[in-house]
Design a protein around this motif. Sequence first.
Motif, PDB file in Angstrom:
ATOM      1  N   GLN A  21      33.132  77.150  18.808  1.00 44.56           N
ATOM      2  CA  GLN A  21      32.386  77.463  17.589  1.00 44.56           C
ATOM      3  C   GLN A  21      30.975  77.958  17.868  1.00 44.56           C
ATOM      4  OE1 GLN A  21      32.678  73.836  15.391  1.00 44.56           O
ATOM      5  NE2 GLN A  21      34.844  74.130  14.959  1.00 44.56           N
ATOM      6  N   GLY A  22      30.784  78.686  18.958  1.00 46.06           N
ATOM      7  CA  GLY A  22      29.484  79.252  19.297  1.00 46.06           C
ATOM      8  C   GLY A  22      28.557  78.310  20.031  1.00 46.06           C
ATOM      9  N   ASN A  23      28.967  77.066  20.215  1.00 49.46           N
ATOM     10  CA  ASN A  23      28.131  76.098  20.936  1.00 49.46           C
ATOM     11  C   ASN A  23      28.305  76.270  22.439  1.00 49.46           C
ATOM     12  OD1 ASN A  23      27.189  74.691  18.570  1.00 49.46           O
ATOM     13  ND2 ASN A  23      29.266  73.905  18.391  1.00 49.46           N
ATOM     14  N   VAL A  24      27.192  76.199  23.159  1.00 49.81           N
ATOM     15  CA  VAL A  24      27.208  76.354  24.611  1.00 49.81           C
ATOM     16  C   VAL A  24      27.082  75.007  25.310  1.00 49.81           C
ATOM     17  CG1 VAL A  24      26.001  77.375  26.580  1.00 49.81           C
ATOM     18  CG2 VAL A  24      26.247  78.663  24.466  1.00 49.81           C
ATOM     19  N   THR A  25      26.292  74.095  24.762  1.00 46.84           N
ATOM     20  CA  THR A  25      26.007  72.816  25.411  1.00 46.84           C
ATOM     21  C   THR A  25      26.392  71.660  24.497  1.00 46.84           C
ATOM     22  OG1 THR A  25      24.132  73.855  26.530  1.00 46.84           O
ATOM     23  CG2 THR A  25      24.205  71.464  26.550  1.00 46.84           C
ATOM     24  N   TYR A  26      27.041  70.668  25.071  1.00 48.88           N
ATOM     25  CA  TYR A  26      27.401  69.445  24.350  1.00 48.88           C
ATOM     26  C   TYR A  26      26.837  68.243  25.092  1.00 48.88           C
ATOM     27  CZ  TYR A  26      30.703  71.704  21.216  1.00 48.88           C
ATOM     28  OH  TYR A  26      31.267  72.491  20.237  1.00 48.88           O
ATOM     29  N   ALA A  27      26.400  67.247  24.330  1.00 47.42           N
ATOM     30  CA  ALA A  27      26.015  65.956  24.897  1.00 47.42           C
ATOM     31  C   ALA A  27      27.229  65.042  24.798  1.00 47.42           C
ATOM     32  CB  ALA A  27      24.848  65.359  24.132  1.00 47.42           C
ATOM     33  N   VAL A  28      27.507  64.333  25.870  1.00 45.50           N
ATOM     34  CA  VAL A  28      28.601  63.369  25.911  1.00 45.50           C
ATOM     35  C   VAL A  28      27.964  62.017  26.215  1.00 45.50           C
ATOM     36  CG1 VAL A  28      30.765  62.696  27.021  1.00 45.50           C
ATOM     37  CG2 VAL A  28      30.210  65.135  26.734  1.00 45.50           C
ATOM     38  N   GLU A  29      27.851  61.173  25.180  1.00 44.35           N
ATOM     39  CA  GLU A  29      27.271  59.833  25.366  1.00 44.35           C
ATOM     40  C   GLU A  29      28.349  58.880  25.832  1.00 44.35           C
ATOM     41  OE1 GLU A  29      25.192  58.443  21.925  1.00 44.35           O
ATOM     42  OE2 GLU A  29      23.773  60.098  21.972  1.00 44.35           O
ATOM     43  N   LEU A  30      27.987  58.033  26.800  1.00 44.11           N
ATOM     44  CA  LEU A  30      28.918  57.059  27.350  1.00 44.11           C
ATOM     45  C   LEU A  30      28.622  55.673  26.797  1.00 44.11           C
ATOM     46  CD1 LEU A  30      28.842  58.351  31.022  1.00 44.11           C
ATOM     47  CD2 LEU A  30      30.419  58.982  29.181  1.00 44.11           C
ATOM     48  N   GLN A  31      29.625  54.793  26.802  1.00 41.52           N
ATOM     49  CA  GLN A  31      29.445  53.451  26.247  1.00 41.52           C
ATOM     50  C   GLN A  31      28.750  52.495  27.191  1.00 41.52           C
ATOM     51  OE1 GLN A  31      32.909  51.766  24.427  1.00 41.52           O
ATOM     52  NE2 GLN A  31      32.512  52.939  22.590  1.00 41.52           N
ATOM     53  N   GLY A  32      28.478  52.906  28.368  1.00 44.79           N
ATOM     54  CA  GLY A  32      27.774  52.065  29.325  1.00 44.79           C
ATOM     55  C   GLY A  32      27.397  52.894  30.530  1.00 44.79           C
ATOM     56  N   SER A  33      26.948  52.229  31.572  1.00 44.20           N
ATOM     57  CA  SER A  33      26.602  52.974  32.773  1.00 44.20           C
ATOM     58  C   SER A  33      27.879  53.460  33.453  1.00 44.20           C
ATOM     59  CB  SER A  33      25.783  52.106  33.732  1.00 44.20           C
ATOM     60  OG  SER A  33      26.590  51.082  34.249  1.00 44.20           O
ATOM     61  N   CYS A  34      27.751  54.540  34.175  1.00 43.11           N
ATOM     62  CA  CYS A  34      28.897  55.138  34.851  1.00 43.11           C
ATOM     63  C   CYS A  34      28.432  55.570  36.248  1.00 43.11           C
ATOM     64  CB  CYS A  34      29.413  56.318  34.033  1.00 43.11           C
ATOM     65  SG  CYS A  34      31.065  56.847  34.478  1.00 43.11           S
ATOM     66  N   PRO A  35      28.197  54.616  37.155  1.00 47.10           N
ATOM     67  CA  PRO A  35      27.591  54.928  38.451  1.00 47.10           C
ATOM     68  C   PRO A  35      28.424  55.861  39.321  1.00 47.10           C
ATOM     69  CG  PRO A  35      28.368  52.667  38.406  1.00 47.10           C
ATOM     70  CD  PRO A  35      28.503  53.200  37.013  1.00 47.10           C
ATOM     71  N   MET A  36      29.735  55.920  39.110  1.00 44.52           N
ATOM     72  CA  MET A  36      30.550  56.785  39.959  1.00 44.52           C
ATOM     73  C   MET A  36      30.318  58.266  39.703  1.00 44.52           C
ATOM     74  SD  MET A  36      32.440  55.750  37.159  1.00 44.52           S
ATOM     75  CE  MET A  36      32.944  54.173  37.708  1.00 44.52           C
TER      76      MET A  36
END
Length: 110
Positions: A21-36
Amino acid sequence: MRSWTETPEGLQVMVNPRRNQGNVTYAVELQGSCPMLSSSPSVFFRSGMGLGQICGNAGDRVVAVRDAFSGEPGPAWNNIGAQPMASAGAGMTTVATGQCQIAAVYPVHS
């Protein structure tokens, strides 16, 4: 997905605007830390609803992957519980090193 970077809130993902839909960048929020994620050269997304898209629905996950040399063709395992994904040929296997739950996905407008 064209590229991704790790942020303090989760991930920032660059995508093809024609398919999003014309969007180039998305933010993906995580439910906690993801050290890997910091040691993973690649990621892919797994839809919890089986839709082929991630929206922050229950079960949506980001999966950290890397290539591993197994010494012979076939699944590679390591001592941190990584799961074999698929053979990449010539003794290489794509290995999932961890998964993180996605809380929200939304476009980033500049």
